[in-house]
Design a protein around this motif. Structure first.
Motif, mmCIF file in Angstrom:
data_model
loop_
_atom_site.group_PDB
_atom_site.id
_atom_site.type_symbol
_atom_site.label_atom_id
_atom_site.label_comp_id
_atom_site.label_asym_id
_atom_site.label_seq_id
_atom_site.Cartn_x
_atom_site.Cartn_y
_atom_site.Cartn_z
ATOM 1 N N ASN A 121 0.852 -1.217 0.142
ATOM 2 C CA ASN A 121 0.044 -0.050 -0.059
ATOM 3 C C ASN A 121 0.970 1.315 0.014
ATOM 4 O OD1 ASN A 121 -2.255 -1.651 0.190
ATOM 5 N ND2 ASN A 121 -2.369 -1.439 2.257
ATOM 6 N N LEU A 144 0.085 -10.339 5.935
ATOM 7 C CA LEU A 144 -0.876 -9.005 5.831
ATOM 8 C C LEU A 144 -1.498 -9.033 7.098
ATOM 9 C CD1 LEU A 144 -1.930 -9.127 2.368
ATOM 10 C CD2 LEU A 144 -0.513 -7.563 3.073
ATOM 11 N N THR A 162 -8.128 -7.646 4.274
ATOM 12 C CA THR A 162 -7.964 -8.912 3.555
ATOM 13 C C THR A 162 -8.293 -10.159 4.378
ATOM 14 O OG1 THR A 162 -6.021 -7.982 2.346
ATOM 15 C CG2 THR A 162 -6.315 -10.546 2.336
ATOM 16 N N CYS A 217 -9.437 -13.577 0.038
ATOM 17 C CA CYS A 217 -7.960 -13.112 0.255
ATOM 18 C C CYS A 217 -7.441 -12.326 -1.102
ATOM 19 C CB CYS A 217 -7.166 -14.240 0.478
ATOM 20 S SG CYS A 217 -6.828 -15.375 -0.452
ATOM 21 N N VAL A 232 -5.727 -10.007 -3.226
ATOM 22 C CA VAL A 232 -5.021 -8.786 -3.383
ATOM 23 C C VAL A 232 -4.571 -8.493 -4.782
ATOM 24 C CG1 VAL A 232 -4.690 -9.003 -0.836
ATOM 25 C CG2 VAL A 232 -2.882 -9.846 -2.375
ATOM 26 N N THR A 241 -3.612 -3.838 -0.954
ATOM 27 C CA THR A 241 -4.705 -4.402 -0.471
ATOM 28 C C THR A 241 -5.867 -3.374 -0.373
ATOM 29 O OG1 THR A 241 -4.274 -3.526 1.975
ATOM 30 C CG2 THR A 241 -3.025 -5.648 1.174
ATOM 31 N N CYS A 273 -10.717 -5.816 -4.857
ATOM 32 C CA CYS A 273 -9.410 -6.051 -5.287
ATOM 33 C C CYS A 273 -9.543 -6.731 -6.628
ATOM 34 C CB CYS A 273 -8.703 -6.818 -4.370
ATOM 35 S SG CYS A 273 -8.002 -5.520 -2.834
#
Length: 178
Positions: free
Chosen positions: A31, A49, A58, A70, A72, A96, A130
């Protein structure tokens, strides 16, 4: 045995260890923030994460790559974080749900999910969003059927699939196109 054989004078000891034993150095940008980490080789990206960096947006659903909770973005590509070992991503950029938008400055897909009521319980929503960001960037989906096919790896137990497709199509500027 001689006294020299029992001597520890040449043992560097733990004070000189460059990193914890059994770990590997990994550099990730998550990020937009750079992280230099020492990780055990079995740590998944998902566990890194959630459990180590406390980025709990996530979600851990099936932990087998079957539900998409999950999902990403890694270097802009959709990825199930539960299936990828974090050490294999050295040098990668991870995004994320926390990195897509903030309250008052939502990502267009976050805003579209709200506008189209594209979530109910919300558990799958971070992975759905995502995945949708990746789908749009890939440019493979142009119709509702293609969006549904490309999003088929992200399950929604509440069954908000029609609204999820509407939100994605809206952001793509193609709402209503069949």
């Amino acid at each position: 045995m001689s006294q020299a054989a029992l001597s520890l004078k040449d043992d560097p000891g733990p004070a000189l260890a460059s990193r914890p034993i059994g770990t590997l150095p990994v550099r990730l940008t998550i990020n937009g923030e750079d992280h230099a980490l020492d990780l055990e080789p079995w740590v998944t990206l998902l566990d890194l994460l959630r459990e180590r960096l406390h980025l709990t947006g996530t979600k851990k659903g099936c932990d087998h790559g079957q539900c998409g909770s999950c999902t990403v973005l890694v270097d802009g590509t959709r990825l199930n974080a539960c299936l990828k070992l974090a050490v294999s991503l050295d040098g990668s950029e991870v995004t994320t749900i926390e990195g897509l938008g903030q309250p008052g400055n939502l990502h267009p897909l976050q805003a579209a999910f709200i506008e189209h009521d594209a979530f109910q319980c919300g558990y799958c929503t971070p992975g759905q969003i995502c995945s949708a960001v990746g789908l749009i960037a890939e440019g493979h989906a142009h119709t509702r059927d293609e969006v549904r096919e490309q999003m088929s790896g992200n399950l929604c137990r509440c069954g908000a699939y029609t609204n999820i497709a509407d939100a994605i199509l809206d952001v793509m500027g193609q709402e209503g196109r069949e």
